[in-house]
Enzyme design. Structure first.
Site, PDB file in Angstrom:
ATOM      1  N   LYS A 198     -61.845  17.206   4.235  1.00  0.00           N
ATOM      2  CA  LYS A 198     -60.755  16.356   3.742  1.00  0.00           C
ATOM      3  C   LYS A 198     -60.955  15.994   2.266  1.00  0.00           C
ATOM      4  O   LYS A 198     -60.053  16.125   1.437  1.00  0.00           O
ATOM      5  CB  LYS A 198     -60.682  15.087   4.592  1.00  0.00           C
ATOM      6  CG  LYS A 198     -59.809  14.013   4.038  1.00  0.00           C
ATOM      7  CD  LYS A 198     -58.353  14.396   4.082  1.00  0.00           C
ATOM      8  CE  LYS A 198     -57.543  13.589   3.100  1.00  0.00           C
ATOM      9  NZ  LYS A 198     -56.131  13.645   3.316  1.00  0.00           N
ATOM     10  N   CYS A 252     -54.866   9.113  -2.821  1.00  0.00           N
ATOM     11  CA  CYS A 252     -55.652  10.211  -2.263  1.00  0.00           C
ATOM     12  C   CYS A 252     -56.365  10.981  -3.361  1.00  0.00           C
ATOM     13  O   CYS A 252     -57.581  10.905  -3.497  1.00  0.00           O
ATOM     14  CB  CYS A 252     -54.726  11.135  -1.499  1.00  0.00           C
ATOM     15  SG  CYS A 252     -53.603  10.237  -0.435  1.00  0.00           S
TER      16      CYS A 252
HETATM   17  N1  SAJ Z   1     -49.676  16.047  -9.897  1.00  0.00           N
HETATM   18  C1  SAJ Z   1     -49.741  16.622 -11.173  1.00  0.00           C
HETATM   19  N2  SAJ Z   1     -49.608  17.973 -11.305  1.00  0.00           N
HETATM   20  C2  SAJ Z   1     -49.386  18.788 -10.241  1.00  0.00           C
HETATM   21  C3  SAJ Z   1     -49.344  18.217  -8.939  1.00  0.00           C
HETATM   22  C4  SAJ Z   1     -49.489  16.843  -8.805  1.00  0.00           C
HETATM   23  O1  SAJ Z   1     -49.930  15.910 -12.169  1.00  0.00           O
HETATM   24  O2  SAJ Z   1     -49.256  19.997 -10.436  1.00  0.00           O
HETATM   25  C5  SAJ Z   1     -49.817  14.591  -9.721  1.00  0.00           C
HETATM   26  C6  SAJ Z   1     -48.610  13.930  -9.024  1.00  0.00           C
HETATM   27  O3  SAJ Z   1     -47.577  13.631  -9.943  1.00  0.00           O
HETATM   28  C7  SAJ Z   1     -49.248  12.695  -8.425  1.00  0.00           C
HETATM   29  C8  SAJ Z   1     -50.666  13.168  -8.062  1.00  0.00           C
HETATM   30  O4  SAJ Z   1     -50.889  14.349  -8.822  1.00  0.00           O
HETATM   31  O5  SAJ Z   1     -49.361  11.638  -9.350  1.00  0.00           O
HETATM   32  C9  SAJ Z   1     -50.896  13.487  -6.609  1.00  0.00           C
HETATM   33  O6  SAJ Z   1     -49.743  14.073  -6.038  1.00  0.00           O
HETATM   34  P1  SAJ Z   1     -49.752  15.270  -4.999  1.00  0.00           P
HETATM   35  O7  SAJ Z   1     -48.330  15.541  -4.678  1.00  0.00           O
HETATM   36  O8  SAJ Z   1     -50.533  16.417  -5.515  1.00  0.00           O
HETATM   37  O9  SAJ Z   1     -50.584  14.741  -3.747  1.00  0.00           O
HETATM   38  P2  SAJ Z   1     -50.557  13.381  -2.871  1.00  0.00           P
HETATM   39  O10 SAJ Z   1     -51.567  12.435  -3.430  1.00  0.00           O
HETATM   40  O11 SAJ Z   1     -49.178  12.868  -2.700  1.00  0.00           O
HETATM   41  O12 SAJ Z   1     -51.071  13.941  -1.461  1.00  0.00           O
HETATM   42  C10 SAJ Z   1     -52.347  14.577  -1.378  1.00  0.00           C
HETATM   43  C11 SAJ Z   1     -52.214  15.921  -0.624  1.00  0.00           C
HETATM   44  N3  SAJ Z   1     -53.447  16.679  -0.766  1.00  0.00           N
HETATM   45  C12 SAJ Z   1     -53.458  17.978  -1.190  1.00  0.00           C
HETATM   46  O13 SAJ Z   1     -52.463  18.564  -1.531  1.00  0.00           O
HETATM   47  C13 SAJ Z   1     -54.769  18.682  -1.194  1.00  0.00           C
HETATM   48  C14 SAJ Z   1     -51.904  15.669   0.845  1.00  0.00           C
HETATM   49  O14 SAJ Z   1     -51.910  16.881   1.577  1.00  0.00           O
HETATM   50  C15 SAJ Z   1     -52.927  14.694   1.458  1.00  0.00           C
HETATM   51  O15 SAJ Z   1     -52.637  14.406   2.808  1.00  0.00           O
HETATM   52  C16 SAJ Z   1     -52.873  13.404   0.656  1.00  0.00           C
HETATM   53  O16 SAJ Z   1     -53.236  13.708  -0.699  1.00  0.00           O
HETATM   54  C17 SAJ Z   1     -53.861  12.423   1.283  1.00  0.00           C
HETATM   55  O17 SAJ Z   1     -53.382  11.481   1.957  1.00  0.00           O
HETATM   56  O18 SAJ Z   1     -55.065  12.612   1.186  1.00  0.00           O
END
Ligand code: SAJ
Length: 401
Positions: A198, A252
């Site tokens: 995780k 996360c």
């Molecule tokens: N972000 C970027 N660039 C990107 C992708 C995301 O700057 O290319 C930023 C987003 O704007 C945001 C942050 O990263 O601020 C996180 O967003 P996210 O959409 O990547 O992920 P979370 O935090 O919403 O959800 C993550 C997911 N983990 C993965 O993709 C490995 C989800 O599957 C998990 O269940 C969740 O964390 C968790 O609860 O752990």
């Protein structure tokens, strides 16, 4: 019957999903206001498909209460914050929930921890509670959640899952419960491996976002177009670079990798640097705002507005949001806080906050797109007479980070 403990962003959809797929469920939360809201027939946050799922679960007989239930299966999905100074996971909420479960759980009950914890936490912090309370009969299991806010309902149904258990028989029993709704593959492994997978999954994403953010800084330094460079690089069959942004929020990706830094400070070097890179992005955006103002000969900070307060698009979750981080960083410079607007945030949470897009746009000349909500994508024409710093490459002709 399954007693789901903690009815937040993960616990609530999980409880609803189980209930609407024929499992008898009672959801327990210590927050009586939250329980009252659910009992009044309302969900507690916005998420695609959640209200429909809620209706199905209510029809199926789900119950919400502040009391822990006497039953054979518990799923704990309470938050796990980390200590900002030591970067170590703080399992206090999980421990408290486990202690409460042990007070009522019958012999040999299954206790599933869904909350994200650093590898070894269950052995170091949870199993000792069972020993102390003379409850080693309880079967501990770790089933970390994987759903992404914004697409939770779909991902609950379709994502593969991991279940960590001390023995296969218990692992398979828990697998059956999740298989009531989960159409993905469910892998059974040991507890520590499940804990590690995780945290590693979220760390992988954090490191890759940091790489994109670092590229953005390099390209800014020499006036290159980072988006065009990433687009072309991603045409290579083995390259898949993520998108740079104004920072990383949420509970996360901005949190879990610190567990590894906290536990392995001399080993987790790339992870440490990546997290610092992501954390530095809001301040980098602030500098970009000042630079563009200089270039445009703009002097009035009160005419600058931040679009978006949530940590990412189309969700109402503000935890660790880059906009809040930027405002905190700006406060250190003693400037008047910038104007802010977010269609998903109805309450006043920061100074100078607007609740209507038109009024917000009338009040500013310079818009910083911090979050790419659908609303702004649908209203790009309203930005034509504004200076725009677009942190997500959605507005043609705008400034980039
Ligand atoms: N972000 C970027 N660039 C990107 C992708 C995301 O700057 O290319 C930023 C987003 O704007 C945001 C942050 O990263 O601020 C996180 O967003 P996210 O959409 O990547 O992920 P979370 O935090 O919403 O959800 C993550 C997911 N983990 C993965 O993709 C490995 C989800 O599957 C998990 O269940 C969740 O964390 C968790 O609860 O752990």
């Amino acid at each position: 019957m399954v007693n789901v403990i903690g009815l937040g962003y993960i616990g609530l959809p999980t409880a609803l999903m189980l209930s609407s797929h024929g499992v008898e469920v009672v959801g327990t939360d210590y927050n009586s206001e939250l329980v009252a809201t659910l009992n009044a027939g309302k969900t507690t946050f916005k998420e695609d498909g959640l209200d429909g799922l809620f209706e199905d679960a209510v029809k199926a007989g789900i119950k919400f209460t502040t009391d822990y239930q006497v039953t054979d299966t518990y799923i704990v999905s309470v938050p796990t914050p980390y200590d900002k100074f030591s970067k170590k996971v703080d399992a206090c909420f999980v421990v408290a929930a486990v202690e409460n479960v042990l007070r009522v759980a019958p012999k040999d009950a299954i206790l599933v921890i869904e909350s994200t914890v650093s590898p070894g936490t269950i052995e170091k912090s949870i199993r000792p509670v069972l020993k102390r309370e003379s409850r080693i009969d309880i079967n501990l299991v770790h089933a970390p959640e994987r759903i992404i806010p914004g697409n939770m309902v779909y991902e609950l149904l379709h994502n593969n899952r991991t279940i960590g258990a001390d023995n296969t028989a218990i692992g398979e029993k828990v697998k059956k419960i999740y298989a009531s709704f989960c159409q993905g593959e469910i892998v059974v492994t040991d507890i520590k491996t499940a804990e590690m997978t995780k945290v590693v999954e979220n760390t992988f994403r954090a490191v890759n976002i940091a790489f994109a953010n670092e590229l953005a800084k390099i390209c800014r330094h020499d006036n290159m177009d980072v988006y065009e460079i990433i687009r072309i690089c991603n045409m290579h069959p083995r390259v898949n670079i993520l998108q740079p942004g104004p920072g990383v929020g949420g509970h996360c990706i901005s949190v879990d990798p610190w567990f590894l830094v906290g536990d392995y400070p001399s080993l987790a070097k790339v992870i440490d640097e990546s997290m610092k890179t992501n954390d530095a992005m809001p301040a980098f955006v602030l500098h970009r705002i000042y630079d563009i103002m200089k270039e445009k000969d703009m002097h009035d900070l009160s005419r600058v507005g931040l679009y978006g307060l949530t940590y990412k698009e189309n969700v109402d979750d503000m935890r660790e949001s880059p906009t809040l981080q930027l405002l905190e960083s700006q406060a250190k410079h003693l400037g008047d806080p910038l104007k802010v607007y977010d269609p998903f945030i109805n309450k006043d949470v920061v100074a100078n906050q607007y609740h209507n897009l038109g009024e917000f746009l009338d009040a500013v000349d310079f818009v910083v797109v911090m979050v790419k909500h659908n609303e702004i994508k649908e209203n790009i024409d309203k930005l034509t007479d504004k200076v725009v710093l677009d942190c997500h490459n959605i507005i043609p002709g705008a400034y980039h980070i």
